[in-house]
Write a protein that holds these residues in place. Structure first.
Motif, short mmCIF file in Angstrom:
data_model
loop_
_atom_site.label_atom_id
_atom_site.label_comp_id
_atom_site.label_asym_id
_atom_site.label_seq_id
_atom_site.Cartn_x
_atom_site.Cartn_y
_atom_site.Cartn_z
N LEU A 159 10.50 13.31 -17.35
CA LEU A 159 11.38 13.03 -16.22
C LEU A 159 12.70 13.76 -16.41
CD1 LEU A 159 11.78 11.30 -13.61
CD2 LEU A 159 12.64 9.49 -15.12
N ASP B 244 18.49 3.28 -20.22
CA ASP B 244 19.26 2.25 -19.52
C ASP B 244 20.40 1.67 -20.35
OD1 ASP B 244 17.78 0.90 -21.39
OD2 ASP B 244 16.92 -0.56 -19.99
N LEU C 189 5.64 2.75 -12.22
CA LEU C 189 6.90 2.40 -12.83
C LEU C 189 6.77 0.95 -13.30
CD1 LEU C 189 9.57 3.98 -10.46
CD2 LEU C 189 8.65 4.89 -12.60
N LEU D 18 13.60 5.35 -17.16
CA LEU D 18 14.59 5.56 -16.11
C LEU D 18 15.86 4.80 -16.45
CD1 LEU D 18 11.79 6.15 -14.68
CD2 LEU D 18 12.93 5.54 -12.54
N ARG D 19 16.97 5.22 -15.85
CA ARG D 19 18.25 4.58 -16.12
C ARG D 19 18.27 3.12 -15.68
NH1 ARG D 19 19.83 9.69 -14.30
NH2 ARG D 19 20.15 8.89 -12.18
N ALA E 239 12.40 8.25 -7.01
CA ALA E 239 12.21 6.98 -7.72
C ALA E 239 12.20 5.80 -6.77
CB ALA E 239 13.31 6.81 -8.77
N GLU F 26 16.53 12.39 -12.69
CA GLU F 26 15.40 11.57 -12.26
C GLU F 26 14.90 11.94 -10.87
OE1 GLU F 26 16.44 7.45 -12.95
OE2 GLU F 26 16.78 7.80 -15.09
#
Length: 341
Positions: A235, A136, A208, A185-186, A267, A239
């Motif tokens: 991942l 991120d 998550l 995740l981003r 996601a 994603e």
């Protein structure tokens, strides 16, 4: 005792597990033993991307047609993960081996991709292992700390690669006995798993987690395509896919009953679906640690099917596999350039 030579041969891998569960495999998955990998000739150039790995338990960088660069010495370095910026690698170093992983002492480390600037991030008083990077923009290292409160406990931490010993921050819920971080995740959420041994067979769930250091974060449950144990999940860069090790008998003491799979991931709805196995169920061999390449055409993994651990790449388009390494050393835990797990 589990000694360094045993670790290189794969025994150590049995001790570092994320989650487990009992139950059926979805019908979309080929039945065990039905997958027969097809191989391209050795040396076939399937990618120009570099990879990092543990080369005889030294952190190394290589690639097709490139001279291998060994970044560390000593033969105690495991599980490198390449940062999204491409500038650094993180890994863990074994300081003491034990009869079980709860007895290990390890130290989390970072090093620049050119081999300079080695830094130690944790004290070496715990079993810290399997680090990866956030995606991120925070450029933090997420890692697992095992057995501080007993052998059925695992906790998740974040630390800056510029941090000092003691700067790590707990982000998993301390009320939950066993949680494990796979990937980031981003949007800042972490793909994690949890397991409980409180009553009867182990119960596994995946989430998550939006971390909130200093207080409990937000947990959103993921719908899984199987209730079996899965571990070492990776991942994909977009994603939209995951790759993982699927345990066929839920026995946490061995990887010889594992097949490698990939599946779709949404996601937004938090659903993993449409799993596909791409290695065979062969009790004589171990295949492990699948990771994606940049355009998601390949999955890198290692296997001892040749008698020595080597890196392989599976090509999704034609279901062909090629060996990437030359067989002169044990190569494990491959990870493509600039791609956190």
């Amino acid at each position: 005792m589990v000694r360094k030579s045993a670790a290189a041969s794969g025994i150590v891998l049995l001790l570092i597990l994320p989650c487990c569960g009992g139950g059926e495999v979805v019908t979309a998955l080929p039945s065990p033993g039905s997958v027969q990998p097809q191989y391209l000739p050795e040396g076939t150039p399937v990618t120009n991307e570099r990879w990092t790995c543990s080369d005889d338990l030294r952190i190394a960088v290589g690639g097709h047609g490139r001279e291998k660069s060994v970044l560390t010495a000593g033969g105690n370095d495991f599980k490198p993960s390449w940062s999204r910026t491409g500038s650094e690698l993180t890994f863990f170093r074994a300081l003491r081996y034990g009869s079980s992983f709860a007895d290990w002492k390890t130290r989390l480390c970072v090093i620049r991709a050119d081999g300079s600037g080695l830094r130690e991030l944790t004290s070496g008083d715990y079993a810290d292992f399997n680090p990866t990077w956030t995606r991120d923009g925070t450029h933090l290292v997420a890692f697992n700390r095992y057995a501080v409160g007993g052998s059925d406990r695992n906790d998740i931490y974040l630390i800056s690669p510029d941090g000092r010993v003691g700067d790590e921050v707990l982000v998993s819920d301390p009320r939950n006995p066993y949680e494990w971080v796979f990937s980031g995740l981003r949007d800042g959420r972490l793909f994690i798993a949890g397991v409980s041994w409180s009553a009867g067979p182990p119960v596994a769930r995946s989430f998550l987690l939006t971390p909130s250091p200093g207080r409990t974060g937000v947990y959103e449950e993921i719908v899984r395509p199987t209730t079996r144990l899965w571990h070492k999940l990776s991942l994909s860069p977009s994603e939209t896919k995951v790759a993982y090790m699927l345990d066929l008998d839920d026995n946490m003491s061995t990887y010889r009953d594992v097949v490698l799979c990939y599946a779709d991931f949404d996601a937004a709805s938090r659903v993993v679906s449409n799993p596909v196995a791409f290695t065979e169920d062969d009790p004589n061999d171990i295949s492990e640690y699948p990771r994606w390449n940049a355009d998601e055409t390949l999955i890198i993994y290692d296997s001892n099917r040749s008698g020595r651990y080597q890196l392989y790449a599976y090509r999704l388009a034609d279901r062909m596999t090629v060996r990437l390494t030359d067989g002169r050393s044990n190569a494990q835990f491959g990870n493509f350039e600039n791609l956190p797990k």
